[in-house]
Design an enzyme around this catalytic site. Structure first.
Site, mmCIF file in Angstrom:
data_model
loop_
_atom_site.group_PDB
_atom_site.id
_atom_site.type_symbol
_atom_site.label_atom_id
_atom_site.label_comp_id
_atom_site.label_asym_id
_atom_site.label_seq_id
_atom_site.Cartn_x
_atom_site.Cartn_y
_atom_site.Cartn_z
ATOM 1 N N ARG A 99 0.845 -1.209 0.000
ATOM 2 C CA ARG A 99 0.000 0.000 0.000
ATOM 3 C C ARG A 99 0.879 1.258 0.000
ATOM 4 O O ARG A 99 1.048 1.908 -1.009
ATOM 5 C CB ARG A 99 -0.957 -0.026 1.214
ATOM 6 C CG ARG A 99 -2.126 0.938 1.074
ATOM 7 C CD ARG A 99 -1.854 2.377 1.473
ATOM 8 N NE ARG A 99 -1.370 2.507 2.866
ATOM 9 C CZ ARG A 99 -0.939 3.654 3.372
ATOM 10 N NH1 ARG A 99 -0.915 4.752 2.644
ATOM 11 N NH2 ARG A 99 -0.486 3.694 4.615
ATOM 12 N N ASP A 100 1.518 1.560 1.114
ATOM 13 C CA ASP A 100 2.245 2.836 1.191
ATOM 14 C C ASP A 100 3.471 2.839 0.280
ATOM 15 O O ASP A 100 3.879 3.890 -0.210
ATOM 16 C CB ASP A 100 2.668 3.115 2.639
ATOM 17 C CG ASP A 100 2.960 4.591 2.872
ATOM 18 O OD1 ASP A 100 2.392 5.428 2.152
ATOM 19 O OD2 ASP A 100 3.754 4.896 3.777
ATOM 20 N N HIS A 117 5.767 4.435 12.288
ATOM 21 C CA HIS A 117 5.785 4.367 10.822
ATOM 22 C C HIS A 117 6.790 5.412 10.314
ATOM 23 O O HIS A 117 6.502 6.608 10.328
ATOM 24 C CB HIS A 117 4.360 4.665 10.328
ATOM 25 C CG HIS A 117 4.197 4.648 8.846
ATOM 26 N ND1 HIS A 117 3.652 3.575 8.168
ATOM 27 C CD2 HIS A 117 4.485 5.570 7.900
ATOM 28 C CE1 HIS A 117 3.606 3.841 6.881
ATOM 29 N NE2 HIS A 117 4.117 5.048 6.677
ATOM 30 N N HIS A 120 9.707 7.098 7.588
ATOM 31 C CA HIS A 120 10.201 7.267 6.209
ATOM 32 C C HIS A 120 11.666 7.690 6.292
ATOM 33 O O HIS A 120 12.039 8.493 7.141
ATOM 34 C CB HIS A 120 9.367 8.315 5.460
ATOM 35 C CG HIS A 120 8.029 7.789 5.050
ATOM 36 N ND1 HIS A 120 7.640 7.631 3.738
ATOM 37 C CD2 HIS A 120 6.980 7.346 5.797
ATOM 38 C CE1 HIS A 120 6.423 7.132 3.690
ATOM 39 N NE2 HIS A 120 5.983 6.947 4.930
ATOM 40 N N CYS A 143 10.823 8.450 -5.000
ATOM 41 C CA CYS A 143 12.125 8.738 -5.588
ATOM 42 C C CYS A 143 12.873 9.664 -4.644
ATOM 43 O O CYS A 143 12.299 10.592 -4.082
ATOM 44 C CB CYS A 143 11.893 9.414 -6.925
ATOM 45 S SG CYS A 143 13.246 10.420 -7.458
ATOM 46 N N ASN A 161 9.598 4.667 2.326
ATOM 47 C CA ASN A 161 9.420 4.117 3.657
ATOM 48 C C ASN A 161 10.741 3.515 4.147
ATOM 49 O O ASN A 161 11.588 3.118 3.356
ATOM 50 C CB ASN A 161 8.406 2.966 3.602
ATOM 51 C CG ASN A 161 6.979 3.450 3.439
ATOM 52 O OD1 ASN A 161 6.306 3.698 4.417
ATOM 53 N ND2 ASN A 161 6.524 3.601 2.203
#
Lengths: 303, 303
Positions: B14-15, B206, B208, B239, B248
């Protein structure tokens, strides 16, 4: 030294370049060193006097040493393998030299073709000769957190070797995770012991980002009291697909972490990224740092 | 849950995929999910029911949900933006849904075209409807450690929002460093507060990896007591040159770190790398993980 002050030691022009397949021109090496100093670097390793048969990338280090415009307050270091290398360094006007050996018998034998005892004796000769001529000596110990041949390393042996090297007159040690095998926990624990044993001024940490844990390991080392860190601008020094040749922890990734922890670092983060940009776009080396692409995207956004 | 047991939540399908420029076929998305489950993943986000006008990569999530072969003990989650999305999820047989909002007014407005109060009311309706139908709800809060519009975020507001979302019946929160702005210190401190406030079972982190600090932040969060972590296999999802679209934290980088800390993780590190290898070599996505190139070099050495 204030508790949050970092001494950052840039090894890119030596440990970075010596592991790149491309050999840089003397002019590019000189430009790289001068750009790093412009970025605020106060300790920079400019090359090595290991025989060019073994490390062709480091041929002409005497030329590099002669051509750089020196700036006050900056220490320009070169790696010397023995008395002959020391002599070449002296002739080229180098006043700061680095000697090196492994923490493990098998890696020392494979890398230097000597036993640990033979290396200890040789480093003693080189260090004492250097000190007697007024030079300052850094002593690298490699494979400190893992050996490609012996696996786990007894950290007590690292402390013993370090004690002997400092006893010879070295100013400080650089503890190298040569193959990037150390976990953050191991690195933190080892560094805590080393700092307690030798004092904060005498312990540098030298990480390679083989498994993606180097930034986390640097964090644990900082928390363990380390204040002297090696890095190579751009994370150069090896292709990710070549086992054993993984790149150094990128200077900009290290400095970004340390700044985020509230540390003070002489080198300027943005200026280091500019050097990485130059190496990537003008010189044509591949960059392996994490922070640089982010910095570049911010630059593009601002323009 | 034992103190070292990790619940790993894979968000790549998903993410990860929703931020890739390439749109994967339904068959590839199903294969990816099944490979992740084969690798030991027990919580996997299979897609989103956000309108394909906004996220074309996530069109056909109902098809994906219908085609996957479900395995017992695995929870297959889907993102739902509202009651309509919830209805589509229910029709596709999805029993675990994720709702989402920001921690900051400006990001919520920009991303969802709603005020925080409007989002809180909408999420309450969606969550209560889901719970009344026997579904399990995860609640994402994004921009928790930094907002692209507002900058620093008051963590007290994150706790207030989290309390309301759990009060609606959500099983747990996922605290998102959406733009990867959090430093390891901030993430560690915020996570310690969240774990203390809500309990360890209710807090997921979560991350990144925008600035190269995500692994170090995960380490601080683990030390602060977090035991539920999101990751996206291969570090997909953007990117590096596109601001705001950084990838992520790679599942394999996260799992490698957690294993090095002595944690137990259901997902198998090597098997996750195999999924990354498949995505890279067969599907043609670009991989941004640090551990994968190392793992691959080891594989090549062994063969």
């Amino acid at each position: 030294m204030d508790t949050n002050d970092i001494r950052f030691f840039e090894v890119g022009p030596r440990d970075g370049l010596q592991n790149e397949s491309r050999v840089l021109s003397c002019a590019d090496r000189v430009a790289m060193i001068e750009k790093l100093v412009d970025a605020g670097v106060r300790d920079v390793e400019i090359g090595s006097f290991v025989h060019p048969r073994w490390v062709p990338q480091m041929a002409q280090t005497d030329e590099v040493a002669r051509q750089i415009t020196r700036r006050e307050g900056v220490r320009y270091w070169a790696l010397v393998p023995n008395l002959k290398g020391l002599e070449r360094a002296r002739e080229a006007g180098v006043e700061h030299v680095a000697v090196f050996m492994s923490a493990t018998e098998a890696h020392n034998q494979s890398n230097l073709n000597r036993s640990l005892d033979e290396s200890l004796a040789a480093l003693k000769r080189t260090t004492e000769a250097a000190v007697s001529e007024g030079m300052v000596v850094r002593a690298y110990i490699s494979t400190v957190f893992g050996c490609p041949f012996e696996g786990d390393v007894d950290f007590a042996r690292v402390l013993e070797i370090g004690e002997e090297l400092l006893g010879n007159g070295a100013e400080h040690l650089s503890l190298g995770d040569t193959i990037g095998a150390g976990t953050p926990l191991q690195v933190g624990q080892g560094c805590a012991r080393a700092v307690q044993h030798f004092g904060v001024e005498r312990v540098a940490l030298h990480l390679h980002d083989t498994q993606g844990l180097a930034v986390a390991s640097a964090l644990m080392a900082y928390q363990a009291g380390v204040r002297l860190f090696d890095g190579a601008v751009g994370g150069m020094g090896g292709c990710p697909y070549a086992p054993g040749a993984a790149g150094n922890l990128a200077s900009e990734d290290l400095v970004n972490l340390l700044l985020s922890m509230g540390a003070r670092v002489d080198a300027d983060l943005s200026a280091l990224c500019e050097v990485t940009g130059w190496l990537s776009e003008e010189v044509g080396l591949s960059v392996r740092s994490r922070y640089y692409p982010y910095w570049r995207s911010q630059q593009e956004q601002d323009t």
